[in-house]
Design a protein around this motif. Sequence first.
Motif, PDB file in Angstrom:
ATOM      1  N   SER A 284       0.942  -1.108  -0.096  1.00  5.18           N
ATOM      2  CA  SER A 284      -0.013   0.178   0.022  1.00  5.18           C
ATOM      3  C   SER A 284       0.739   1.442  -0.056  1.00  5.18           C
ATOM      4  O   SER A 284       0.490   2.452  -0.585  1.00  5.18           O
ATOM      5  CB  SER A 284      -0.765   0.033   1.286  1.00  5.18           C
ATOM      6  N   GLU A 287       2.409   1.755  -3.568  1.00  6.98           N
ATOM      7  CA  GLU A 287       1.197   2.408  -4.317  1.00  6.98           C
ATOM      8  C   GLU A 287       1.092   3.918  -4.091  1.00  6.98           C
ATOM      9  O   GLU A 287       0.760   4.612  -4.777  1.00  6.98           O
ATOM     10  CB  GLU A 287      -0.201   1.630  -4.300  1.00  6.98           C
ATOM     11  N   ASN A 291       1.918   6.658  -6.672  1.00  5.88           N
ATOM     12  CA  ASN A 291       0.959   7.785  -7.037  1.00  5.88           C
ATOM     13  C   ASN A 291       1.319   9.191  -6.884  1.00  5.88           C
ATOM     14  O   ASN A 291       1.155  10.110  -7.530  1.00  5.88           O
ATOM     15  CB  ASN A 291      -0.504   7.527  -6.231  1.00  5.88           C
TER      16      ASN A 291
END
Length: 429
Positions: A284, A287, A291
């Motif tokens: 997580s 990611e 991003n």
Amino acid sequence: MSITWRDAMSRALYGPGGFFVAGTGPADHFRTSVHAAPAFATALLRLLENVDSALGHPPRFDVVDVGAGRGELLQRLLASVGVAVGVSGEPTRSGRSGLIPARAGSPETPTPPASARPSPNEPSPVTVRPSLAERVRFTAVEYAGRPENLPEEINWTAEIPTKITGVLLATEWLDNVPLDMAVHTEDGWRYLLVDPESGTETVGDPVSPADLEWLTRWWLHPASPPSTDSDPSPGMAGTDPTSGSESGFRAARPAQGSSLTARSRPGCPETPHSDYPRAEIGRSRDEAWANAVRKISRGLALAVDYGHVSEARPVYGTLTGYRAGRQVPPVPDGSSDVTAHVAMDSVASAGAAVARCAYSLVSQAEALRALGADGGRPPLSMAGTDPAGYVRALAAASAVAELTDPAGLGGHLWLRQPVGIPFDPSVAR
């Protein structure tokens, strides 16, 4: 009712009434580099100037702080941008140690004598461009509401803006990105579930294929012996580091002049524990970082956090909590910070895949020294010629020493990810 740690952290930290949303902010609960000394913001200002130069001094220069707390870092940068200062927050003077020197062309640069200056009737040999202070745009990214009395020059938003040209900062943000916990049982990796009210853990289902792939690639195999190297070598660069780096896994000392503790301890005696190896699944966070990097058109993404690399993964994890200046068990009920150190090599790889540029991963001490904050004591002779200046310089050097102490804030790693620019942020310009 037990739920995954990722869901529990999300609610406890960022849900209605969550730790980072309600209250006065994290500065009342733990000490960060931002709160420790003006030296940190001053070093970052030098970094901003370096990136601005690498970008060719664009008309608009963005500075985006993700996980901005109550805007403390951006307020310090706003107050000092465009002015060459020492790490004590005062103008640099010759003979002072541990300070960031004045740059050519800065307000500290001596003015040339009249004979060396062109006549008013002569055409200027250079084009005068707007200063960084005129071009910079500050944006704080935080779920909490906008603080009262925050300078209007600082934009406040809950989402990372797009098309950033400049620098994205993430100081102690990734360690609070919610993540799942896993335990390696006799039949393989399984999720750990937690009761949000009590912190009691239970073993859940086998991990998903995506999380199993992450664990297989990035976490130390349970059958392998843990690393015992207490002084891994800092200073990695590339897209897939294989050498060790400073993990910060030493007992944190109380911060100087403060009752707050820096978040460097990997767990505490009351932390949930098991007889089986644990893992903090950083997918997580990969990611989230990818991003954030994706939002940059050109510039630099900088993550500063406590972390570890593959050769030094902690066998039982680093999950812990902080409240009111003390380390506490990680109970995800919203009353305390819940944090875990960052798998920095995994995060770095995810960012590099987006940026398509090599990253660098170094210790905070190395990064700050490269930016001019060396923490050296001023010469004793200065005490006789400039007593007040000597005291200020000594205080500044002490502040830098705290920022670079590997037992505390110096346990941070700096992940520097250029985007669209051939840029070595460690080179002073």
